[in-house]
Enzyme design. Structure first.
Site, PDB file in Angstrom:
ATOM      1  N   ASP A  17       8.782  35.666 -19.183  1.00 14.60           N
ATOM      2  CA  ASP A  17       9.963  36.394 -18.633  1.00 14.60           C
ATOM      3  C   ASP A  17      10.944  36.810 -19.541  1.00 14.60           C
ATOM      4  O   ASP A  17      12.107  36.281 -19.610  1.00 14.60           O
ATOM      5  CB  ASP A  17      10.548  35.462 -17.369  1.00 14.60           C
ATOM      6  CG  ASP A  17      11.588  35.973 -16.573  1.00 14.60           C
ATOM      7  OD1 ASP A  17      11.709  37.356 -16.557  1.00 14.60           O
ATOM      8  OD2 ASP A  17      12.442  35.527 -15.597  1.00 14.60           O
ATOM      9  N   ASN A  22      17.880  35.787 -20.543  1.00  9.51           N
ATOM     10  CA  ASN A  22      17.260  34.741 -20.838  1.00  9.51           C
ATOM     11  C   ASN A  22      17.261  34.109 -22.402  1.00  9.51           C
ATOM     12  O   ASN A  22      16.783  33.161 -22.719  1.00  9.51           O
ATOM     13  CB  ASN A  22      15.637  34.788 -20.586  1.00  9.51           C
ATOM     14  CG  ASN A  22      15.454  34.441 -18.996  1.00  9.51           C
ATOM     15  OD1 ASN A  22      16.465  34.330 -18.117  1.00  9.51           O
ATOM     16  ND2 ASN A  22      14.492  35.188 -18.709  1.00  9.51           N
ATOM     17  N   ASP A  35      15.167  29.690 -19.216  1.00  6.40           N
ATOM     18  CA  ASP A  35      14.560  30.017 -18.205  1.00  6.40           C
ATOM     19  C   ASP A  35      12.926  30.023 -18.550  1.00  6.40           C
ATOM     20  O   ASP A  35      12.110  31.127 -18.512  1.00  6.40           O
ATOM     21  CB  ASP A  35      14.794  31.307 -17.666  1.00  6.40           C
ATOM     22  CG  ASP A  35      14.237  31.594 -16.173  1.00  6.40           C
ATOM     23  OD1 ASP A  35      13.584  30.493 -15.575  1.00  6.40           O
ATOM     24  OD2 ASP A  35      14.262  32.833 -15.627  1.00  6.40           O
ATOM     25  N   GLY A  37      10.771  28.975 -16.219  1.00  4.17           N
ATOM     26  CA  GLY A  37       9.986  28.863 -14.998  1.00  4.17           C
ATOM     27  C   GLY A  37       8.740  29.696 -14.879  1.00  4.17           C
ATOM     28  O   GLY A  37       7.786  29.040 -14.074  1.00  4.17           O
TER      29      GLY A  37
END
Length: 64
Positions: A17, A22, A35, A37
């Protein structure tokens, strides 16, 4: 930014990502990658299982 990516890749992690929002900049002008995730530990999983993960706005057209 490149040092952050090189570091996580050296740990066999892939972020999935990467986008401007970010990356964070501290008051002392250090760049931090945030981030995780969607991050994948490549030592634990088969990379092909995660080809379609990530933010579709920043994905390569051939993956969509």
């Amino acid at each position: 930014m490149l040092l952050a990516l090189a570091h996580i890749h050296s740990l066999n992690l892939t972020h999935l990502d990467i986008k401007p929002s970010n990356f964070l900049i501290t008051t002392s002008h250090q760049v931090k990658l945030a981030d995780f995730g969607c991050a994948v530990d490549l030592t634990l999983t088969d990379q092909q299982d995660h080809e379609q993960m990530g933010d579709s706005v920043y994905m390569a057209p051939e993956l969509l």
